[in-house]
Each structure stands twice: as structure tokens, then as C-alpha cells.
Design an enzyme around this catalytic site. Structure first.
Site, PDB file in Angstrom:
ATOM      1  N   ASP A  24      64.474  34.708  16.302  1.00  0.00           N
ATOM      2  CA  ASP A  24      63.391  34.380  17.240  1.00  0.00           C
ATOM      3  C   ASP A  24      63.745  34.515  18.726  1.00  0.00           C
ATOM      4  OD1 ASP A  24      62.279  33.793  14.829  1.00  0.00           O
ATOM      5  OD2 ASP A  24      61.834  31.699  15.243  1.00  0.00           O
ATOM      6  N   LYS A 129      57.973  35.906  10.424  1.00  0.00           N
ATOM      7  CA  LYS A 129      57.901  34.663   9.651  1.00  0.00           C
ATOM      8  C   LYS A 129      56.852  33.731  10.244  1.00  0.00           C
ATOM      9  CE  LYS A 129      61.869  32.550  12.067  1.00  0.00           C
ATOM     10  NZ  LYS A 129      61.292  31.322  12.567  1.00  0.00           N
ATOM     11  N   LYS A 132      59.195  27.950  10.510  1.00  0.00           N
ATOM     12  CA  LYS A 132      60.460  27.771  11.228  1.00  0.00           C
ATOM     13  C   LYS A 132      61.587  28.450  10.458  1.00  0.00           C
ATOM     14  CE  LYS A 132      58.205  25.248  14.154  1.00  0.00           C
ATOM     15  NZ  LYS A 132      57.539  26.030  15.226  1.00  0.00           N
ATOM     16  N   THR A 158      65.515  28.082  18.163  1.00  0.00           N
ATOM     17  CA  THR A 158      66.331  27.080  18.808  1.00  0.00           C
ATOM     18  C   THR A 158      67.235  26.423  17.760  1.00  0.00           C
ATOM     19  OG1 THR A 158      64.706  25.276  18.503  1.00  0.00           O
ATOM     20  CG2 THR A 158      64.556  26.552  20.532  1.00  0.00           C
ATOM     21  N   CYS A 162      64.417  26.439  14.425  1.00  0.00           N
ATOM     22  CA  CYS A 162      64.420  27.599  13.519  1.00  0.00           C
ATOM     23  C   CYS A 162      65.812  27.969  13.015  1.00  0.00           C
ATOM     24  CB  CYS A 162      63.734  28.779  14.195  1.00  0.00           C
ATOM     25  SG  CYS A 162      61.972  28.467  14.450  1.00  0.00           S
TER      26      CYS A 162
HETATM   27  N1  TIU Z   1      62.157  29.543  16.877  1.00  0.00           N
HETATM   28  C1  TIU Z   1      61.945  28.239  17.028  1.00  0.00           C
HETATM   29  O1  TIU Z   1      62.874  27.430  17.054  1.00  0.00           O
HETATM   30  N2  TIU Z   1      60.639  27.828  17.193  1.00  0.00           N
HETATM   31  C2  TIU Z   1      60.279  26.693  17.850  1.00  0.00           C
HETATM   32  O2  TIU Z   1      59.120  26.340  17.907  1.00  0.00           O
HETATM   33  N3  TIU Z   1      61.279  25.984  18.444  1.00  0.00           N
HETATM   34  C3  TIU Z   1      61.170  24.907  19.252  1.00  0.00           C
HETATM   35  O3  TIU Z   1      62.205  24.351  19.603  1.00  0.00           O
HETATM   36  N4  TIU Z   1      59.986  24.483  19.641  1.00  0.00           N
END
Ligand code: TIU
Length: 219
Positions: A24, A129, A132, A158, A162
């Protein structure tokens, strides 16, 4: 087999059965002016991971390791967006709405795509996807199985959302995961620190953690 100095102990892997997964690294999460910043987050916390991931990506490509990219997002008709996810947070501008970089977390929009610094090659699968985790409602497990992949080098954002969800999903499916501490990032420094500890605690309950320098040294 190669071994990396890691927590809680050495991570042993065969590069021909290992994939680098980059989770991501999308404009809406990591670029100033995107969805993440609109929600009040400090995106500079996430941007620390870009250069370390770039170095690992370059090395993985050089040695011929499989590379997988993921993006969190939804169909333009939002048919795969659970109402619970859409409504969460009572946002005035949320998933599917027109945001600063196009419709937020909608496939095909500028903000949904991966940042230029980590642009996938045409030969590198991109997993779109809706959740998460990278395994939920995707063909990731089949793609990895078809290539005989048993080990994952995990990077992206993060850490506690995810990345953690993906590592937990992978762990339950029998994959061995090494999370690179400087190649994952959180908007919250305390979650970054504790999130990494949670992976390697209890004898590596979800996997291993090491700095990218430890991996680059052995590759
Ligand atoms: N990719 C991911 O972690 N999506 C999120 O929404 N992360 C947040 O920390 N919000």
C-alpha cells in the site's frame, strides 16, 4: 539458504522461494495533500520508509526475487465496499468520495496508485485488495503458491494496520515473514515501535524483524 540477523533469532530463507511484498505505498497514504493528510495524519512519518524500500526493491530486482505490490481500494461502483468500512469515522469526505487526488481509495484514481518512486514493473503482480489484509478477497495466496513461495519479506504501510494484518494472515497460512523495520512505517511513532515488538515477541509469534541493512548484507 541465506540467514539474516533478526529478532528473535536468525531468519533463514531461500531467495528462489521468497517474495518481497510492498504494501500500500499509495499516494493517498504517503503523499502530502492526500487522503491520509486530510485525516490529520503526519505523512512525513510514512515517507521515511520510501528510500529504504527503494534500496530493497532494487536489490530484489537485481537478484531476481519475486516482487509483489499491493494497493488498498475499491471498485468504482463500490460494490466491494462494506457499509461498515464506508461509514466508519463519520467522515465528511471518505472512501468513494471526491478527494484531493481523485475519488478516495477507488481503483484507477491518481491517489489510489503506487507512488512514482516505487513504480511496479509490468512483470510484478499488483494485488488490489479491498481490506487491510493482502490475502482477504484476493488471489495472493494462489499467486504465491504457483511460484512455490514460502517466505515473505514484508515492507510498506502502515505497520499496525495493513502490514500487521497481512503478516498475521500470512502466518496463519504457513508463510515465514521477515518484516524490515525501516521499510515499514506508521503515522504514530509509538505504534511503529510496539507494532514491531509484537511481531517478534514470544519467540516470533508472527515472524521476524530486522533492519533492511541486515537483509541487503546477505543478498
Ligand atoms: N494500508 C493501510 O494501512 N491502510 C490504512 O488505512 N492504514 C491506516 O493506518 N489508516
Amino acid at each position: 539458504m541465506l540467514t539474516v540477523h533478526a529478532e528473535p533469532y536468525e531468519f533463514a530463507f531461500d531467495p528462489t522461494h521468497t517474495a518481497l511484498i510492498i504494501i500500500d505505498m499509495q499516494r493517498d497514504f504517503v503523499e502530502p495533500g492526500g487522503f491520509g493528510e486530510m485525516l490529520g495524519n503526519d505523512v512525513s512519518q510514512l515517507r521515511t520508509a520510501i528510500e529504504p524500500i527503494k534500496r530493497v526493491l532494487a536489490k530484489a530486482r537485481t537478484v531476481g526475487m519475486m516482487v509483489i505490490h499491493t494497493r488498498e481500494g475499491h471498485r468504482p461502483d463500490l460494490a466491494d465496499l462494506p457499509e461498515a468500512k464506508r461509514a466508519r469515522g463519520h467522515l465528511s469526505c471518505g472512501i468513494g468520495d471526491a478527494g484531493p487526488m481523485g475519488r478516495i481509495l477507488v481503483r484507477g484514481e491518481h491517489g489510489h496508485d503506487i507512488i512514482d518512486e516505487l513504480k511496479p514493473l509490468p512483470t510484478e503482480p499488483i494485488i488490489d485488495k479491498p481490506g487491510k489484509g493482502s490475502f482477504h478477497a484476493t488471489d495472493l495466496h494462489a499467486i504465491l503458491a504457483n511460484r512455490g513461495i514460502t517466505h515473505l519479506i514484508v515492507t510498506g504501510v502502515t505497520t499496525e494496520v495493513c502490514v500487521h494484518t497481512t503478516v498475521r494472515e500470512a502466518n496463519d497460512r504457513g508463510y515465514e515473514c521477515l518484516v524490515l523495520s525501516d521499510c515499514v512505517a506508521s503515522y504514530f511513532p509509538e505504534f511503529q515501535q510496539i507494532g514491531l515488538k509484537m511481531i517478534a515477541a514470544q519467540g516470533g509469534i508472527f515472524g521476524w524483524v530486522a533492519p533492511s541493512s541486515a537483509l541487503l548484507t546477505v543478498l
